[in-house]
Design a protein around this motif. Structure first.
Motif, short mmCIF file in Angstrom:
data_model
loop_
_atom_site.label_atom_id
_atom_site.label_comp_id
_atom_site.label_asym_id
_atom_site.label_seq_id
_atom_site.Cartn_x
_atom_site.Cartn_y
_atom_site.Cartn_z
N GLN A 187 -18.16 30.34 17.58
CA GLN A 187 -19.41 30.65 18.27
C GLN A 187 -19.59 29.73 19.48
O GLN A 187 -20.06 30.14 20.54
CB GLN A 187 -20.60 30.49 17.31
CG GLN A 187 -21.95 30.92 17.89
CD GLN A 187 -22.09 32.42 18.02
OE1 GLN A 187 -21.61 33.16 17.18
NE2 GLN A 187 -22.76 32.88 19.08
N TYR A 188 -19.20 28.46 19.33
CA TYR A 188 -19.41 27.48 20.41
C TYR A 188 -18.60 27.83 21.65
O TYR A 188 -19.09 27.74 22.77
CB TYR A 188 -19.06 26.07 19.91
CG TYR A 188 -19.42 25.01 20.92
CD1 TYR A 188 -20.75 24.69 21.17
CD2 TYR A 188 -18.44 24.36 21.65
CE1 TYR A 188 -21.09 23.75 22.11
CE2 TYR A 188 -18.78 23.41 22.60
CZ TYR A 188 -20.10 23.11 22.82
OH TYR A 188 -20.44 22.17 23.76
N VAL A 189 -17.34 28.26 21.45
CA VAL A 189 -16.48 28.50 22.62
C VAL A 189 -16.78 29.84 23.32
O VAL A 189 -16.20 30.14 24.35
CB VAL A 189 -14.96 28.40 22.31
CG1 VAL A 189 -14.59 27.01 21.85
CG2 VAL A 189 -14.52 29.44 21.30
N LEU A 223 -13.27 12.41 17.94
CA LEU A 223 -13.84 12.47 16.59
C LEU A 223 -15.02 13.41 16.59
O LEU A 223 -15.69 13.61 17.60
CB LEU A 223 -14.21 11.08 16.07
CG LEU A 223 -15.36 10.31 16.72
CD1 LEU A 223 -16.71 10.68 16.14
CD2 LEU A 223 -15.12 8.81 16.48
N ASP A 224 -15.26 13.99 15.42
CA ASP A 224 -16.37 14.94 15.26
C ASP A 224 -16.68 14.99 13.76
O ASP A 224 -15.79 14.80 12.92
CB ASP A 224 -15.96 16.33 15.77
CG ASP A 224 -17.15 17.23 16.07
OD1 ASP A 224 -17.46 17.41 17.27
OD2 ASP A 224 -17.78 17.73 15.12
N SER A 225 -17.94 15.29 13.43
CA SER A 225 -18.31 15.35 12.02
C SER A 225 -17.98 16.71 11.39
O SER A 225 -18.05 16.88 10.18
CB SER A 225 -19.81 15.05 11.85
OG SER A 225 -20.56 15.90 12.69
N ALA A 279 -19.39 11.02 25.49
CA ALA A 279 -20.24 11.71 24.51
C ALA A 279 -20.95 12.85 25.21
O ALA A 279 -22.06 12.68 25.73
CB ALA A 279 -21.25 10.72 23.90
N ASN A 280 -20.29 13.99 25.27
CA ASN A 280 -20.87 15.13 25.98
C ASN A 280 -21.53 16.10 25.01
O ASN A 280 -20.87 16.66 24.13
CB ASN A 280 -19.79 15.88 26.79
CG ASN A 280 -20.43 16.94 27.66
OD1 ASN A 280 -21.23 16.63 28.54
ND2 ASN A 280 -20.12 18.20 27.40
N ALA A 281 -22.84 16.27 25.16
CA ALA A 281 -23.62 17.25 24.39
C ALA A 281 -23.58 16.97 22.90
O ALA A 281 -23.48 17.90 22.10
CB ALA A 281 -23.12 18.68 24.69
C1 LIG Z 1 -22.51 20.86 21.47
S1 LIG Z 1 -21.00 20.35 20.73
C2 LIG Z 1 -20.20 19.41 22.02
C3 LIG Z 1 -18.71 19.58 22.03
C4 LIG Z 1 -17.97 18.96 23.21
N1 LIG Z 1 -18.16 17.52 23.28
C5 LIG Z 1 -18.33 19.56 24.55
O1 LIG Z 1 -18.39 18.81 25.52
O2 LIG Z 1 -18.50 20.78 24.69
C6 LIG Z 1 -21.63 19.12 19.67
C7 LIG Z 1 -20.61 18.57 18.71
O3 LIG Z 1 -21.15 17.38 18.13
C8 LIG Z 1 -20.75 17.34 16.78
N2 LIG Z 1 -21.68 16.43 16.09
C9 LIG Z 1 -23.00 16.63 15.84
N3 LIG Z 1 -23.53 15.56 15.21
C10 LIG Z 1 -22.50 14.66 15.06
C11 LIG Z 1 -22.40 13.37 14.50
N4 LIG Z 1 -23.46 12.77 13.93
N5 LIG Z 1 -21.20 12.74 14.50
C12 LIG Z 1 -20.12 13.34 15.07
N6 LIG Z 1 -20.16 14.57 15.63
C13 LIG Z 1 -21.33 15.22 15.63
C14 LIG Z 1 -20.79 18.77 16.30
O4 LIG Z 1 -19.99 18.96 15.18
C15 LIG Z 1 -20.28 19.50 17.54
O5 LIG Z 1 -18.89 19.69 17.50
#
Ligand SMILES: C[S@@+](CC[C@H](N)C(=O)[O-])C[C@H]1O[C@@H](n2cnc3c(N)ncnc32)[C@H](O)[C@@H]1O
Length: 256
Positions: A7-9, A60-62, A98-100
């Protein structure tokens, strides 16, 4: 809260543009280490790999769904499943990107200085966060949530996003750790096909997630119908049937 890479992409070009604009503002540096925190499906990490060709780049990502997608996209990069809230690696890093993502992480007054402390001398912490909680898109998410049979299920949904501090508060949080703190705000105007339904599709990949996750399938459909009807008033369709979605974002580049 779970995230879906698929969904995100769906709006990847539009979502990656702020990452490009953020990256462009990082001062020239021969980076040896860069880390993309909240890397999602690896779209922002890919930009770091391109710009810092001589660096070890990690992500890294959760979300395991996002990490799986990122590993497929960039097999040469190390990606780890981790929560920024508890991530305590000291580095030091030349770039923390840390983007978005930090809009989903609480307590910026503690977090941001802690991230800045993990930079090398001359290293940069680069942050971009949507600044859209007061936009009709988000006001209406909250209003529809409060005004339906799901109100009690959705009582905590709005609280999952961290309230943005002011630019001057962010400046104060970072200035004592960094030689230079650059802050700006940009409003993108995204043309979305399909009128209000395009806006719904966009936010299904991000801001709507806390509002949809607690609902069963029938409630989800009803919530989305009501949300879309409210959006039709706030974002009237243009002559070609599309809408322009104004999307303000706050950017910070803090350099040690
Ligand atoms: C809106 S996406 C951004 C993805 C990418 N950085 C970009 O620039 O498009 C937000 C991402 O943050 C991750 N995320 C949210 N809370 C987090 C946390 N506490 N620790 C690590 N990742 C987290 C989500 O899993 C998701 O993949």
């Amino acid at each position: 809260m779970s995230w879906s890479a698929k969904q995100y992409v769906a709006f990847e070009d539009e979502r990656t543009r702020p990452a490009r604009d953020l990256l462009a503002a990082i001062p020239a540096v021969e980076a040896r280490s860069a880390i993309d925190i909240g890397c999602g499906p690896g779209n922002s990490t890919e930009l770091l790999v391109e710009r810092f060709a001589n660096a070890t780049v990690r992500g890294l990502d959760s979300s395991t769904d996002m990490i799986d997608a990122a590993r497929k996209r960039l097999p040469q990069v190390q990606f780890d499943t981790a929560d920024i809230d508890t991530w305590n690696e000291n580095g030091p890093f030349d770039v923390i990107f840390a983007n978005a993502v930090l809009q989903w992480v609480p307590d910026h007054a503690t977090l941001l200085p802690s991230l800045a402390a993990r930079l090398t001398q001359g290293g940069s912490l680069a942050i971009q966060m949507p600044d859209n909680l007061n936009e009709p898109s988000h006001r209406l998410m909250r209003e529809v949530a409060a005004d339906g049979p799901w109100a009690s299920k959705l009582a905590d949904a709005a609280g999952q996003r961290t309230e943005m501090a002011s630019a001057s508060d962010y400046y104060s949080m970072l200035r004592s750790h960094c030689a230079r703190v650059d802050i700006w705000r940009t409003t993108y105007h995204h043309p979305l096909a399909g009128g209000a339904s395009g806006v719904v599709e966009w936010f299904k990949g991000s801001g709507l997630r806390p509002f949809l996750e607690p609902l069963d399938e029938a409630e989800k459909a009803q919530y989305l119908n009501q949300y879309q009807a409210a959006l039709e008033q706030a974002y009237p369709a243009l002559s070609d049937g599309s809408v322009l979605l104004p999307f303000p974002r706050l950017f910070i580049v803090a350099t040690r």
